[in-house]
Design an enzyme around this catalytic site. Sequence first.
Site, PDB file in Angstrom:
ATOM      1  N   HIS A 124       0.839  -1.212   0.000  1.00 32.43           N
ATOM      2  CA  HIS A 124       0.000   0.000   0.000  1.00 32.43           C
ATOM      3  C   HIS A 124       0.866   1.250   0.000  1.00 32.43           C
ATOM      4  O   HIS A 124       0.605   2.195  -0.759  1.00 32.43           O
ATOM      5  CB  HIS A 124      -0.928  -0.013   1.219  1.00 32.43           C
ATOM      6  CG  HIS A 124      -1.683   1.280   1.403  1.00 32.43           C
ATOM      7  ND1 HIS A 124      -2.661   1.698   0.538  1.00 32.43           N
ATOM      8  CD2 HIS A 124      -1.579   2.251   2.358  1.00 32.43           C
ATOM      9  CE1 HIS A 124      -3.144   2.871   0.950  1.00 32.43           C
ATOM     10  NE2 HIS A 124      -2.498   3.235   2.043  1.00 32.43           N
ATOM     11  N   GLU A 191     -10.739   2.140   2.970  1.00 28.15           N
ATOM     12  CA  GLU A 191      -9.459   1.509   3.303  1.00 28.15           C
ATOM     13  C   GLU A 191      -9.793   0.244   4.073  1.00 28.15           C
ATOM     14  O   GLU A 191     -10.361   0.298   5.166  1.00 28.15           O
ATOM     15  CB  GLU A 191      -8.562   2.458   4.117  1.00 28.15           C
ATOM     16  CG  GLU A 191      -8.120   3.655   3.287  1.00 28.15           C
ATOM     17  CD  GLU A 191      -6.935   4.430   3.867  1.00 28.15           C
ATOM     18  OE1 GLU A 191      -6.707   4.356   5.099  1.00 28.15           O
ATOM     19  OE2 GLU A 191      -6.241   5.112   3.074  1.00 28.15           O
ATOM     20  N   ASP A 225     -11.653   2.381   7.053  1.00 28.26           N
ATOM     21  CA  ASP A 225     -11.263   3.760   7.326  1.00 28.26           C
ATOM     22  C   ASP A 225     -11.620   4.615   6.101  1.00 28.26           C
ATOM     23  O   ASP A 225     -10.763   4.948   5.284  1.00 28.26           O
ATOM     24  CB  ASP A 225      -9.755   3.794   7.610  1.00 28.26           C
ATOM     25  CG  ASP A 225      -9.284   5.181   7.977  1.00 28.26           C
ATOM     26  OD1 ASP A 225     -10.013   5.891   8.676  1.00 28.26           O
ATOM     27  OD2 ASP A 225      -8.174   5.550   7.548  1.00 28.26           O
ATOM     28  N   ARG A 229     -10.337  11.395  -0.614  1.00 27.68           N
ATOM     29  CA  ARG A 229      -8.990  11.659  -1.162  1.00 27.68           C
ATOM     30  C   ARG A 229      -8.799  13.103  -1.591  1.00 27.68           C
ATOM     31  O   ARG A 229      -7.682  13.631  -1.534  1.00 27.68           O
ATOM     32  CB  ARG A 229      -8.722  10.739  -2.355  1.00 27.68           C
ATOM     33  CG  ARG A 229      -8.808   9.254  -2.056  1.00 27.68           C
ATOM     34  CD  ARG A 229      -7.768   8.824  -1.045  1.00 27.68           C
ATOM     35  NE  ARG A 229      -7.912   7.405  -0.738  1.00 27.68           N
ATOM     36  CZ  ARG A 229      -7.331   6.819   0.303  1.00 27.68           C
ATOM     37  NH1 ARG A 229      -6.561   7.504   1.138  1.00 27.68           N
ATOM     38  NH2 ARG A 229      -7.504   5.530   0.522  1.00 27.68           N
ATOM     39  N   GLN A 232      -8.261  15.129   1.491  1.00 26.87           N
ATOM     40  CA  GLN A 232      -6.961  14.748   2.049  1.00 26.87           C
ATOM     41  C   GLN A 232      -5.792  15.431   1.349  1.00 26.87           C
ATOM     42  O   GLN A 232      -4.879  15.950   1.994  1.00 26.87           O
ATOM     43  CB  GLN A 232      -6.803  13.226   1.969  1.00 26.87           C
ATOM     44  CG  GLN A 232      -5.564  12.676   2.668  1.00 26.87           C
ATOM     45  CD  GLN A 232      -5.526  11.142   2.661  1.00 26.87           C
ATOM     46  OE1 GLN A 232      -6.480  10.489   2.227  1.00 26.87           O
ATOM     47  NE2 GLN A 232      -4.449  10.575   3.162  1.00 26.87           N
TER      48      GLN A 232
END
Lengths: 403, 403
Positions: A124, A191, A225, A229, A232
């Site tokens: 990841h 996630e 989670d 994006r 973020q």
Amino acid sequence: MPPFDLPEGDPFGPHNLPYGVYSRTGSGERTVGVRLGDHVLDASAAARAIGSPHAPLLSRPTLNPLLAAGRTTWSEVRRTLMEAVTDPAHRAALEPLLHPLAEVTLHLPFEVADYVDFYSSEHHARNAGAIFRPGGGDALLPNWKHLPIGYHGRAGTVVVSGTDVVRPSGQRKAPADPVPVFGPSVRLDIEAEVGFVVGVPSRQGSPVALADFREHVFGLCLLNDWSARDIQSWEYVPLGPFLAKSFATSVSAWITPLEALEEARVAPPERTDPLLPYLDDTASEPAGYDLRISVALNGHVVSEPPFSTMYWTAAQQLAHLTVNGASLRTGDLYGSGTVSGPADHQRGSLLELTWNGRDPLELPDGKRTFLEDGDIVTLSAWAPGPDGLRVGLGEVSGRIVTG
Amino acid sequence: MPPFDLPEGDPFGPHNLPYGVYSRTGSGERTVGVRLGDHVLDASAAARAIGSPHAPLLSRPTLNPLLAAGRTTWSEVRRTLMEAVTDPAHRAALEPLLHPLAEVTLHLPFEVADYVDFYSSEHHARNAGAIFRPGGGDALLPNWKHLPIGYHGRAGTVVVSGTDVVRPSGQRKAPADPVPVFGPSVRLDIEAEVGFVVGVPSRQGSPVALADFREHVFGLCLLNDWSARDIQSWEYVPLGPFLAKSFATSVSAWITPLEALEEARVAPPERTDPLLPYLDDTASEPAGYDLRISVALNGHVVSEPPFSTMYWTAAQQLAHLTVNGASLRTGDLYGSGTVSGPADHQRGSLLELTWNGRDPLELPDGKRTFLEDGDIVTLSAWAPGPDGLRVGLGEVSGRIVTG
């Protein structure tokens, strides 16, 4: 022959017995239950029925008292309940204490103290690095192989599986935009993670050693989670993700005790860089867990991340989390970080599965880059158990709704 | 003439009445008190003595029930206690309920739910940028003027003033080091901040508007966000500070209700960049607070940060924190971020005061770059109050000890 007419090989048989908190439909009272097939057993009533002294610990609206009780008690309670459901002598007494899952409401099983999220899958981290820093040299940052990177998340927005997730709004700014714009996230992601639940607290100023992991951690669950994006990428410099993650984190309704996962323990991947002593597990018993995760989007499996590929183990994460003297509290929850394996179909986020939207997923109901309203994401998993049985983990599911 | 023989102009007079939780020496029982001069008044007994219906809310080991009660009740309770301590008719009944501060133990006044820390002083952000990115163009990052940057910290390690702080150990790596080394932090710092305490919760999925700040936030306190700069600089990419901050955060024992700070409200600095509507306070009532903070190291004042210079207000921070739908819980705590003013002697961290160790402070007991074992850091503050009085904030103090 399994008890209570369970199908042969049921992953929620007496070898499993994950804990949850439920209430019967029409009654508001919450109490601790263990899952048996597609039923929940009233754990305190069962303990009382067979004369166990631990019934009061289970007659609570949350798992926290059991979590706080410590490893010896965890074992005794588990032994008690295994005996209850496997000894035919108890069958008549216990049958009235079993309720079909369809007739109960499952609640957040424990009060979350602090929530920490790690970033411990090398695959990841390399994928994220390659996506966000293309051509930037090594996709792994220099610290990654030296410590399990982590950060604190919002404990107050951890929700139980089945809770709708409201699409978050926030600021985003594409590189070409002169100023940020505000609106619902257009890059809402998942996630796929495993969450670890702390039972026994520790004292501020006293680190918890690698070897003491199972004295403090009661069990694990699946964890999604949710991540925006676009929010973020605009907010995260220099202090990390904040609103992109804090709107909701979903956990399964069932906490699988580590004791049910003895046969699933595996060695973690080979450590390619020397580790500082407090993280060095090369001489330790295997601390990885062979959990086979499945990610389904609207019922279609889109990924199968193997937890056994995680570079940093939950024991290392705990040792790191506390090495500065940070104390643990009963109910602390920490996530493994997105679980991604080496193969394309083993990636634990849409960011990776679609390579940041470049390669949409083809689903029966259309293409997907990121999540659309109404989408339902479900993580499920199983682990090898005793006698060739599977240990099922409770699923974690959530549907995206508009605000 | 102030009541109870308080000195004229005492900053902890009846105009102030901050709330705390105390126990009398020799008794373990905690209850809510208000500070009056250098005494604490048993708040529930006082309320009972004058026939207030709110006594039960105050007869608790934590402020949380009062926090949850909401703004109307906050006002009623405050009015009750002000009446109790100012009406001479109550003096005889109340005097036995006053205990010298020297004869009580002060406890963490509320159960911290989630802890968030912001980064809202422009002067601090510019100093940090100039120190860590010298010659890197604008010291402010592109997002800074568009949103109050924040991150989650560890709620479980928030401690009350007077608690010793164990120097944290951790990994650090100077650029020239080939690999990280482990040991006690050698760059232990303070961050002088103001903490805001949430009383009334909000629903997940529902943002709290800028205008509703005082419906949710009960009061404020001083906060020292201890920071290990060497641990921070190695760990913080890409997910932000973690162990560098999570070992301890100190708060004052007294929570000053916002109602005591009406005269301290001031307009924040001029907004140099247009704000998105959810953060736009240009037409709002003044939401800054004129708090004059003082930072003392071993009794010597080393800085006087003015809170009125903060770019982002607590109301904006709350609106931002919840704009993605994140819910509030009673006991949520959020820090303002390091308070630094424009002048050299107004900087709220040793990082800035010594310019990352380049310019040591000259103290009577020697030079200081970062904190040494045994050092005691004390933040104190006051604000303008009614009739020319000062409103004192409870100090927050902590001593560095070895692990």
